[in-house]
Design an enzyme around this catalytic site. Sequence first.
Site, PDB file in Angstrom:
ATOM      1  N   HIS A  10      -3.602  -5.695   1.269  1.00 21.96           N
ATOM      2  CA  HIS A  10      -2.866  -5.900   2.526  1.00 21.96           C
ATOM      3  C   HIS A  10      -2.822  -7.348   2.997  1.00 21.96           C
ATOM      4  O   HIS A  10      -3.706  -7.774   3.745  1.00 21.96           O
ATOM      5  CB  HIS A  10      -3.518  -5.064   3.623  1.00 21.96           C
ATOM      6  N   GLU A  63      -0.884  -8.541   5.234  1.00 24.92           N
ATOM      7  CA  GLU A  63      -0.587  -8.610   6.677  1.00 24.92           C
ATOM      8  C   GLU A  63      -1.847  -8.561   7.531  1.00 24.92           C
ATOM      9  O   GLU A  63      -1.797  -8.897   8.712  1.00 24.92           O
ATOM     10  CB  GLU A  63       0.396  -7.495   7.069  1.00 24.92           C
ATOM     11  N   CYS A 108       0.831  -1.206   0.000  1.00 24.01           N
ATOM     12  CA  CYS A 108       0.000   0.000   0.000  1.00 24.01           C
ATOM     13  C   CYS A 108       0.868   1.260   0.000  1.00 24.01           C
ATOM     14  O   CYS A 108       1.503   1.554  -1.002  1.00 24.01           O
ATOM     15  CB  CYS A 108      -0.965  -0.044   1.191  1.00 24.01           C
TER      16      CYS A 108
END
Lengths: 222, 81
Positions: free
Chosen positions: A194, A196, A85
């Site tokens: 994302h 994570e 990002c």
Amino acid sequence: MRIGVITFPGTLDDRDAARAVVHGGAEAISLWHADADLKNVDAVILPGGFSYGDYLRCGAISRFAPVMKLVIEAANKGMPVLGICNGFQVLCESHLLPGALTRNSDLHFLCRDQEIEIINNSTAWTSSFTQGEKITIPLKNGEGSFQCDEATLAMLEGEGRVIARYVGENPNGSRNLIAGISNAQGNVVGLMPHPEHAIDALTGPSDQGLGFFTSILNAMVN
Amino acid sequence: MATIVVEVMLKPEILDPQGNAVASALPRLGFTFATSVRQGKRFEIEIDGEPTAAQLLEVEKAAEVLLSNPVIETYVVRVEK
């Protein structure tokens, strides 16, 4: 295996990135934007957020942070770097990756679970996936529209450097539905959604993002 | 004292969603003159005295390296009277 996670002023996702690194089986090392050394890390993650308030352009100020000088040098020597990002935006501004990320085509900040397809599983950060594998991970950004000129687009496609594409409707106007790209060597990867935030089913839409963090272990061990 | 102005615009081929949003808001307010709107950035840089050629070159460099992203933007440097 030591993986550095950089915190710039305004970074949001450094803790989730560090947690994902640990879930993946490596040691997470915190790096600060003003650090003058990389603390002997084997790889670096630039996490998401709004570094320096996104002032000027996303990633434009972060690119000149002291730690980035070291990251750019190390990346050019082959150290694996993953930008997620805002991290992807920083990598583009740093010229480690081509192109730029611009305002979403509908101007809205998007926050949703997004299906993406892994196009290239031969990079340092995608080897745990199979080619064509579809995974669902969060997408949350206001400036996620990947733009570049025709020649760059042809080069990225021709050299297999598009590592992931959005599945279904184009969420943000990115050219060729591009969700992530790599550099020519495959050690530097930028990804707009994302992974994570999707490492266990308790806190994310899936655990399918974990593959990015196990891939890097495979890359370093082999 | 002089003001050096740097104007940064998205390249014509780069989609400008903000400009498009302004273009579609104008007729809603009764302003029907626009066929297209592009939105950019303007930097006003104050310096002491009249700018020298060397200073203008420095500003050009700053515009190239920091104020604009040459991948998606173009810039113009001029001195404001």
